[in-house]
Design a protein around this motif. Structure first.
Motif, PDB file in Angstrom:
ATOM      1  N   ILE A 115      -7.282 -20.621  44.420  1.00 16.25           N
ATOM      2  CA  ILE A 115      -6.731 -19.267  44.526  1.00 16.25           C
ATOM      3  C   ILE A 115      -5.212 -19.303  44.569  1.00 16.25           C
ATOM      4  O   ILE A 115      -4.540 -18.384  44.092  1.00 16.25           O
ATOM      5  N   HIS A 167      -7.605 -24.932  47.627  1.00 17.37           N
ATOM      6  CA  HIS A 167      -8.370 -23.968  46.839  1.00 17.37           C
ATOM      7  C   HIS A 167      -7.551 -23.465  45.646  1.00 17.37           C
ATOM      8  O   HIS A 167      -6.333 -23.287  45.733  1.00 17.37           O
ATOM      9  N   GLY A 183     -17.353 -15.758  50.699  1.00 17.83           N
ATOM     10  CA  GLY A 183     -16.338 -15.530  49.672  1.00 17.83           C
ATOM     11  C   GLY A 183     -15.914 -14.095  49.472  1.00 17.83           C
ATOM     12  O   GLY A 183     -15.307 -13.769  48.445  1.00 17.83           O
ATOM     13  N   MET A 210     -12.091 -13.978  49.466  1.00 17.96           N
ATOM     14  CA  MET A 210     -11.616 -14.730  48.307  1.00 17.96           C
ATOM     15  C   MET A 210     -11.802 -13.926  47.023  1.00 17.96           C
ATOM     16  O   MET A 210     -10.938 -13.923  46.140  1.00 17.96           O
ATOM     17  N   ARG A 265      -9.146 -11.219  46.916  1.00 19.01           N
ATOM     18  CA  ARG A 265      -7.853 -11.811  46.584  1.00 19.01           C
ATOM     19  C   ARG A 265      -7.789 -12.210  45.112  1.00 19.01           C
ATOM     20  O   ARG A 265      -6.755 -12.045  44.452  1.00 19.01           O
TER      21      ARG A 265
END
Length: 323
Positions: free
Chosen positions: A211, A209, A66, A69, A72
C-alpha cells in the motif's frame, strides 16, 4: 493518470465523458486496488460502482480482514485529497467538522476545517464514536456541507465517506442509527480469505505492505468526469419500475423496508456497474448484482423471519423483471 488533454475528459467542468473511456479508468482503479488487496474482487467492484454512483460506502466485518486497507487502496488510486478519522469514544463532533478559533491579530474568529473537508474521508471504526459524534457526519454526507456556530461551510466535490465498522465488540461500540445507515449507498462485508489468498497475503506482507508504494491511476478531474458520465447513464422505464417493485417487496415482507432513498441508491449503483462494463445504459443484471449490498442494511426483518440478505434474495427470485 489520464491525459488532461484527452477530449473524453472534462477538465473539472462537470461535463460527462465517454462511457467506454470512463469504464477503462474505473477498471484501472479496480486493478490498482487489487494489486494490494488479495481476493475480494467482487467487493472492490461493488465499492467502485457505489463510488461512481456518488454514494458513501460502509465496510463491516471482523477486525483484520482488510477493511481499512481496501478503503486506503481506493483512495490512493485517485489523486485527490484524503483524510482519515479514527473514531473513538471520546471523539467530539468538532474533531470531525472543525471549529472556530479566535485570532488575536485580527480580533475575529477563524474557521479551522476538520478532516471531513477532503475528497475522500476514511472513517475508521465509525461505530466506536457516540451517537452525537456520529450525527455530525449526517449533514456532511447528505448535504455536502457542515454547519458550525450557525455558519454553513461547503465541502468540495467530489466527496465520499468510506467508513469501516467493527462488528464484534458490541459492548464497546454504538449501533449506527437507521437514519445514518440509510445515508450509506451500500454496505459490504469482506469475509475471511480462502487458504490460497491468505498465503498470498502473508507473502506480500513480508518486508512491508505494498500500500505504501501504491500510486494514483486517475485524477480528481477524472473522478468528476466519471461521476458525471455515470449520472448520465440511461435508466429505462422498465428498469425503474423493476427497482420500484423490488423495494415494495421489502416493505411488504419486513418490519422496515427499503425507503425511496434506497431505491435511488440502487439505480445509481446500477449505473456505476454499467460504467464498469463501458455501457451507457442499465440492464437488469446491473440491478440484480447490486441489490443485496444496497438494500440489505436498510431492512429490519420481523422476529422469526428470514434475515435481510435472504429477503433480498427472495425478492430477486420472486419479483419479475418485466411488470
Amino acid at each position: 493518470m489520464t491525459d488532461a488533454t484527452d477530449p473524453r475528459t472534462v477538465g473539472g467542468d462537470g461535463r460527462p465523458a465517454d462511457a467506454e473511456w470512463a469504464g477503462d479508468v474505473a477498471r484501472a482503479v479496480i486493478e490498482n486496488a487489487g494489486s494490494v488487496i488479495v481476493g475480494n474482487r467482487a467487493s472492490i467492484e461493488q465499492l467502485v460502482a457505489g463510488l461512481l454512483g456518488g454514494g458513501h460506502i460502509l465496510l463491516e466485518d471482523v477486525p483484520g480482514v482488510g477493511k481499512t486497507m481496501l478503503a486506503r487502496a481506493i483512495a490512493s488510486s485517485f489523486d485527490c485529497s484524503f483524510k482519515r478519522v479514527q473514531f473513538t469514544p471520546d471523539l467530539l463532533p468538532a474533531d470531525i467538522t472543525g471549529t472556530n478559533v479566535y485570532d488575536r491579530k485580527t480580533e475575529e474568529f477563524e474557521f479551522r476545517p476538520g478532516p471531513i473537508f477532503a475528497n475522500v474521508v476514511l472513517g475508521d471504526e465509525i461505530n466506536r464514536a457516540p451517537p452525537k459524534t456520529q450525527a455530525a457526519m449526517l449533514e456532511a454526507m447528505e448535504e455536502q456541507q457542515v454547519t458550525v456556530d450557525g455558519r454553513t461551510h461547503g465541502i468540495s466535490s467530489p466527496f465520499v465517506v468510506i467508513a469501516t465498522q467493527n462488528s464484534i465488540e458490541r459492548e464497546r461500540t454504538y449501533e449506527l442509527p437507521a437514519a445514518e445507515l440509510d445515508r450509506f449507498m451500500l454496505k459490504l462485508r469482506l469475509g475471511y480469505p480462502n487458504a490460497d489468498d491468505e498465503t498470498a497475503i502473508i507473502e506480500r506482507a513480508i518486508g512491508g505492505h505494498a500500500i505504501g508504494a501504491l500510486t494514483p491511476v486517475a485524477s480528481v478531474d477524472d473522478l468528476r468526469a466519471i461521476r458525471a458520465t455515470t449520472a448520465s447513464v440511461d435508466v429505462s422505464e422498465p428498469i425503474r419500475e423493476y427497482v420500484t417493485r423490488l423495494a415494495r417487496y421489502t416493505r411488504e415482507n419486513a418490519e422496515l423496508g427499503v425507503s425511496p432513498r434506497g431505491s435511488i441508491a440502487l439505480v445509481r449503483t446500477a449505473q456505476g456497474r454499467a460504467i464498469l462494463d463501458g455501457r451507457s445504459y442499465v440492464i437488469p443484471d446491473d440491478v440484480q448484482a447490486a441489490a443485496s449490498v444496497v438494500f440489505a442494511h436498510r431492512i429490519r426483518t420481523r422476529p422469526g423471519d428470514p434475515d435481510a440478505e435472504s429477503l433480498v434474495s427472495n425478492a430477486l427470485e420472486t419479483v419479475p423483471v418485466e411488470g
